[in-house]
Write a protein that holds these residues in place. Structure first.
Motif, PDB file in Angstrom:
ATOM      1  N   ALA A 205      21.708  65.820   5.357  1.00  0.00           N
ATOM      2  CA  ALA A 205      21.383  64.857   6.401  1.00  0.00           C
ATOM      3  C   ALA A 205      21.738  63.460   5.900  1.00  0.00           C
ATOM      4  CB  ALA A 205      19.902  64.940   6.759  1.00  0.00           C
ATOM      5  N   VAL A 206      21.700  62.490   6.798  1.00  0.00           N
ATOM      6  CA  VAL A 206      21.984  61.104   6.434  1.00  0.00           C
ATOM      7  C   VAL A 206      20.722  60.475   5.857  1.00  0.00           C
ATOM      8  CG1 VAL A 206      22.532  58.816   7.342  1.00  0.00           C
ATOM      9  CG2 VAL A 206      23.830  60.819   8.106  1.00  0.00           C
ATOM     10  N   ALA A 207      20.834  59.867   4.689  1.00  0.00           N
ATOM     11  CA  ALA A 207      19.679  59.231   4.058  1.00  0.00           C
ATOM     12  C   ALA A 207      19.433  57.830   4.607  1.00  0.00           C
ATOM     13  CB  ALA A 207      19.876  59.178   2.540  1.00  0.00           C
ATOM     14  N   ASP A 208      20.475  57.030   4.733  1.00  0.00           N
ATOM     15  CA  ASP A 208      20.354  55.642   5.178  1.00  0.00           C
ATOM     16  C   ASP A 208      21.184  55.477   6.449  1.00  0.00           C
ATOM     17  OD1 ASP A 208      20.696  52.873   5.600  1.00  0.00           O
ATOM     18  OD2 ASP A 208      20.454  52.427   3.480  1.00  0.00           O
ATOM     19  N   THR A 209      20.511  55.377   7.593  1.00  0.00           N
ATOM     20  CA  THR A 209      21.241  55.325   8.860  1.00  0.00           C
ATOM     21  C   THR A 209      22.054  54.043   9.010  1.00  0.00           C
ATOM     22  OG1 THR A 209      19.237  54.474   9.929  1.00  0.00           O
ATOM     23  CG2 THR A 209      19.644  56.827  10.074  1.00  0.00           C
ATOM     24  N   GLU A 210      21.554  52.931   8.488  1.00  0.00           N
ATOM     25  CA  GLU A 210      22.303  51.676   8.603  1.00  0.00           C
ATOM     26  C   GLU A 210      23.621  51.766   7.842  1.00  0.00           C
ATOM     27  OE1 GLU A 210      20.048  48.249   7.615  1.00  0.00           O
ATOM     28  OE2 GLU A 210      18.502  48.611   9.131  1.00  0.00           O
ATOM     29  N   GLN A 211      23.577  52.354   6.664  1.00  0.00           N
ATOM     30  CA  GLN A 211      24.801  52.534   5.883  1.00  0.00           C
ATOM     31  C   GLN A 211      25.772  53.462   6.610  1.00  0.00           C
ATOM     32  OE1 GLN A 211      24.094  53.610   1.773  1.00  0.00           O
ATOM     33  NE2 GLN A 211      26.084  54.620   1.591  1.00  0.00           N
ATOM     34  N   TYR A 212      25.248  54.507   7.206  1.00  0.00           N
ATOM     35  CA  TYR A 212      26.060  55.479   7.954  1.00  0.00           C
ATOM     36  C   TYR A 212      26.721  54.819   9.165  1.00  0.00           C
ATOM     37  CZ  TYR A 212      26.705  59.697  10.951  1.00  0.00           C
ATOM     38  OH  TYR A 212      27.187  60.688  11.775  1.00  0.00           O
ATOM     39  N   LEU A 213      25.955  54.046   9.919  1.00  0.00           N
ATOM     40  CA  LEU A 213      26.476  53.416  11.129  1.00  0.00           C
ATOM     41  C   LEU A 213      27.440  52.274  10.823  1.00  0.00           C
ATOM     42  CD1 LEU A 213      23.200  53.334  13.258  1.00  0.00           C
ATOM     43  CD2 LEU A 213      25.165  54.860  13.548  1.00  0.00           C
ATOM     44  N   ALA A 214      27.372  51.741   9.608  1.00  0.00           N
ATOM     45  CA  ALA A 214      28.259  50.639   9.232  1.00  0.00           C
ATOM     46  C   ALA A 214      29.658  51.114   8.855  1.00  0.00           C
ATOM     47  CB  ALA A 214      27.651  49.861   8.064  1.00  0.00           C
ATOM     48  N   LEU A 215      29.843  52.425   8.706  1.00  0.00           N
ATOM     49  CA  LEU A 215      31.158  52.944   8.341  1.00  0.00           C
ATOM     50  C   LEU A 215      32.156  52.718   9.471  1.00  0.00           C
ATOM     51  CD1 LEU A 215      30.127  56.351   6.724  1.00  0.00           C
ATOM     52  CD2 LEU A 215      30.966  54.325   5.523  1.00  0.00           C
ATOM     53  N   GLU A 216      33.398  52.435   9.101  1.00  0.00           N
ATOM     54  CA  GLU A 216      34.454  52.282  10.099  1.00  0.00           C
ATOM     55  C   GLU A 216      34.655  53.617  10.814  1.00  0.00           C
ATOM     56  OE1 GLU A 216      39.246  51.251  10.293  1.00  0.00           O
ATOM     57  OE2 GLU A 216      38.171  51.255   8.374  1.00  0.00           O
ATOM     58  N   PRO A 217      34.558  53.652  12.145  1.00  0.00           N
ATOM     59  CA  PRO A 217      34.632  54.934  12.866  1.00  0.00           C
ATOM     60  C   PRO A 217      35.851  55.781  12.517  1.00  0.00           C
ATOM     61  CG  PRO A 217      33.919  53.198  14.346  1.00  0.00           C
ATOM     62  CD  PRO A 217      34.288  52.525  13.053  1.00  0.00           C
ATOM     63  N   LYS A 218      37.013  55.146  12.358  1.00  0.00           N
ATOM     64  CA  LYS A 218      38.227  55.910  12.092  1.00  0.00           C
ATOM     65  C   LYS A 218      38.214  56.572  10.719  1.00  0.00           C
ATOM     66  CE  LYS A 218      41.303  53.356  15.187  1.00  0.00           C
ATOM     67  NZ  LYS A 218      42.541  52.548  15.298  1.00  0.00           N
ATOM     68  N   ARG A 219      37.361  56.079   9.825  1.00  0.00           N
ATOM     69  CA  ARG A 219      37.317  56.642   8.474  1.00  0.00           C
ATOM     70  C   ARG A 219      35.990  57.334   8.179  1.00  0.00           C
ATOM     71  NH1 ARG A 219      38.842  53.070   3.693  1.00  0.00           N
ATOM     72  NH2 ARG A 219      39.067  55.162   2.812  1.00  0.00           N
ATOM     73  N   LEU A 220      35.141  57.470   9.192  1.00  0.00           N
ATOM     74  CA  LEU A 220      33.801  58.002   8.958  1.00  0.00           C
ATOM     75  C   LEU A 220      33.844  59.416   8.375  1.00  0.00           C
ATOM     76  CD1 LEU A 220      30.660  57.587  11.090  1.00  0.00           C
ATOM     77  CD2 LEU A 220      31.338  59.891  10.445  1.00  0.00           C
ATOM     78  N   ILE A 221      34.606  60.316   8.989  1.00  0.00           N
ATOM     79  CA  ILE A 221      34.661  61.699   8.506  1.00  0.00           C
ATOM     80  C   ILE A 221      35.155  61.734   7.065  1.00  0.00           C
ATOM     81  CG2 ILE A 221      35.693  63.967   8.839  1.00  0.00           C
ATOM     82  CD1 ILE A 221      33.685  63.240  10.976  1.00  0.00           C
ATOM     83  N   GLU A 222      36.214  60.989   6.795  1.00  0.00           N
ATOM     84  CA  GLU A 222      36.792  60.964   5.450  1.00  0.00           C
ATOM     85  C   GLU A 222      35.796  60.446   4.415  1.00  0.00           C
ATOM     86  OE1 GLU A 222      40.144  58.253   3.129  1.00  0.00           O
ATOM     87  OE2 GLU A 222      40.258  58.501   5.307  1.00  0.00           O
ATOM     88  N   ARG A 223      35.123  59.333   4.728  1.00  0.00           N
ATOM     89  CA  ARG A 223      34.205  58.722   3.771  1.00  0.00           C
ATOM     90  C   ARG A 223      32.979  59.598   3.526  1.00  0.00           C
ATOM     91  NH1 ARG A 223      34.455  53.099   3.528  1.00  0.00           N
ATOM     92  NH2 ARG A 223      32.686  53.274   2.095  1.00  0.00           N
ATOM     93  N   VAL A 224      32.404  60.132   4.599  1.00  0.00           N
ATOM     94  CA  VAL A 224      31.205  60.956   4.459  1.00  0.00           C
ATOM     95  C   VAL A 224      31.533  62.259   3.738  1.00  0.00           C
ATOM     96  CG1 VAL A 224      29.398  62.199   5.701  1.00  0.00           C
ATOM     97  CG2 VAL A 224      30.094  59.928   6.471  1.00  0.00           C
ATOM     98  N   ALA A 225      32.666  62.877   4.082  1.00  0.00           N
ATOM     99  CA  ALA A 225      33.057  64.129   3.428  1.00  0.00           C
ATOM    100  C   ALA A 225      33.271  63.929   1.929  1.00  0.00           C
ATOM    101  CB  ALA A 225      34.320  64.687   4.076  1.00  0.00           C
ATOM    102  N   GLU A 226      33.887  62.832   1.553  1.00  0.00           N
ATOM    103  CA  GLU A 226      34.095  62.554   0.131  1.00  0.00           C
ATOM    104  C   GLU A 226      32.758  62.395  -0.586  1.00  0.00           C
ATOM    105  OE1 GLU A 226      36.182  62.060  -3.371  1.00  0.00           O
ATOM    106  OE2 GLU A 226      36.955  62.641  -1.397  1.00  0.00           O
ATOM    107  N   ASP A 227      31.840  61.673   0.039  1.00  0.00           N
ATOM    108  CA  ASP A 227      30.503  61.480  -0.525  1.00  0.00           C
ATOM    109  C   ASP A 227      29.803  62.826  -0.720  1.00  0.00           C
ATOM    110  OD1 ASP A 227      27.953  60.618  -1.220  1.00  0.00           O
ATOM    111  OD2 ASP A 227      27.457  59.892   0.781  1.00  0.00           O
ATOM    112  N   TYR A 228      29.837  63.679   0.310  1.00  0.00           N
ATOM    113  CA  TYR A 228      29.118  64.946   0.247  1.00  0.00           C
ATOM    114  C   TYR A 228      29.757  65.914  -0.756  1.00  0.00           C
ATOM    115  CZ  TYR A 228      26.557  63.482   4.441  1.00  0.00           C
ATOM    116  OH  TYR A 228      25.754  62.813   5.340  1.00  0.00           O
ATOM    117  N   ALA A 229      31.086  65.924  -0.830  1.00  0.00           N
ATOM    118  CA  ALA A 229      31.753  66.795  -1.802  1.00  0.00           C
ATOM    119  C   ALA A 229      31.391  66.382  -3.228  1.00  0.00           C
ATOM    120  CB  ALA A 229      33.267  66.747  -1.592  1.00  0.00           C
TER     121      ALA A 229
END
Length: 280
Positions: A144-168
């Motif tokens: 799950a997302v720990a910090d929603t503000e940090q999550y929502l601040a991600l650039e939409p076009k790169r959100l999947i890429e950034r979050v996936a890298e973090d989770y991997a």
């Protein structure tokens, strides 16, 4: 004690004589609307809850729907990002925005990882997570997302890429090597990208399961289209909620086909709202 207060509050909310500290709110009859109401009651009735935001309380109960986990949060207040959780509790590291929620499942077998949808919570996975854990075929965890503000601040076009890298990186850092990945809705895109990154790093992905997860099938800047994709996360009918109760699903898809034919397979911003009449 705080746990006893919470048990009484939740028993009243569910119309039960009592509820145990480890009982799942969902298994006792709760849904997201009841959780939302209880989050408000907590802030009204408990001093410990008044130190926390409504969003923090609601997300806590969506991710870990039991009194024991809620009491831990209320006793510690807003946890620091680097706080170390005890065994069996949700965990976050200082270097990742992933909140890792354990469901059980034993120690033998690949780790089965469930990835959140767009809202960043695990409410959709509560029943599946417990069912998988009961199989005792390997540890089951949810991201799950720990910090929603940090999550929502991600650039939409790169959100999947950034979050996936973090989770991997988080999965590898936690010492796992064999994986079964499960993603719902947007989580399916995350699971796919996490799988690719794990394979590139020499890990074993034994299975990748996508649940109701499809990519955007149109090129669009139309806000109505994005709203229609998002609202199912709230258990709402996308067509009726976004376009009106009198609109049929077939007519929406027909309108999209018409606009794509007009604009070289794109649906520009405002195009759907500007439609008038019915060309047949």
């Amino acid at each position: 004690p705080l746990s006893a207060q919470l048990c009484r509050l939740w028993a009243d909310a569910l119309g039960l004589a009592q509820i145990g500290v480890e009982d799942s709110f969902y298994e006792k009859g709760a849904d997201s609307l009841i959780l939302a109401r209880v989050a408000g009651q907590l802030r009204e009735q408990l001093p410990q809850a008044q130190r926390l935001s409504y969003d923090t309380l609601l997300r806590q109960m969506l991710n870990e729907p039991n009194v024991a986990a809620l009491a831990r949060l209320l006793n510690q207040g807003e946890a620091t990002p680097g706080a170390i959780a005890a065994s069996g509790e949700a965990q976050r590291s200082s270097s990742s925005n992933a909140l890792v929620v354990p469901f059980g499942g034993g120690d033998v077998g690949p780790v089965r990882v469930m990835f959140h949808a767009a809202l960043g919570t695990l409410d959709y996975f509560q029943h599946l997570g417990r069912a998988l854990a009961d199989q005792q075929a390997g540890p089951v965890i949810g991201f799950a997302v720990a910090d929603t503000e940090q999550y929502l601040a991600l650039e939409p076009k790169r959100l999947i890429e950034r979050v996936a890298e973090d989770y991997a990186e988080r999965l590898i850092a936690d010492g796992h090597q064999r994986f079964q990945l499960i993603g719902y809705c947007l989580g399916g895109l995350l699971a796919t990208e996490v799988a690719r990154r794990l394979l590139e790093r020499g890990m074993e992905v034994v299975d990748l399961s996508l649940i109701d997860s499809i990519p955007m099938f149109i090129d669009t800047d139309e806000e109505l289209a994005y709203e229609a994709i998002f609202v199912p996360n709230l258990n709402l009918d996308p067509v009726k909620t976004v376009f009106g109760a009198h609109i049929e699903d077939y007519d929406v898809y027909r309108a999209i086909d018409l606009l794509m034919a007009r604009d070289n397979r794109r649906v520009p911003a405002g195009a759907m709202a500007a439609l008038s009449g019915d060309p047949g």
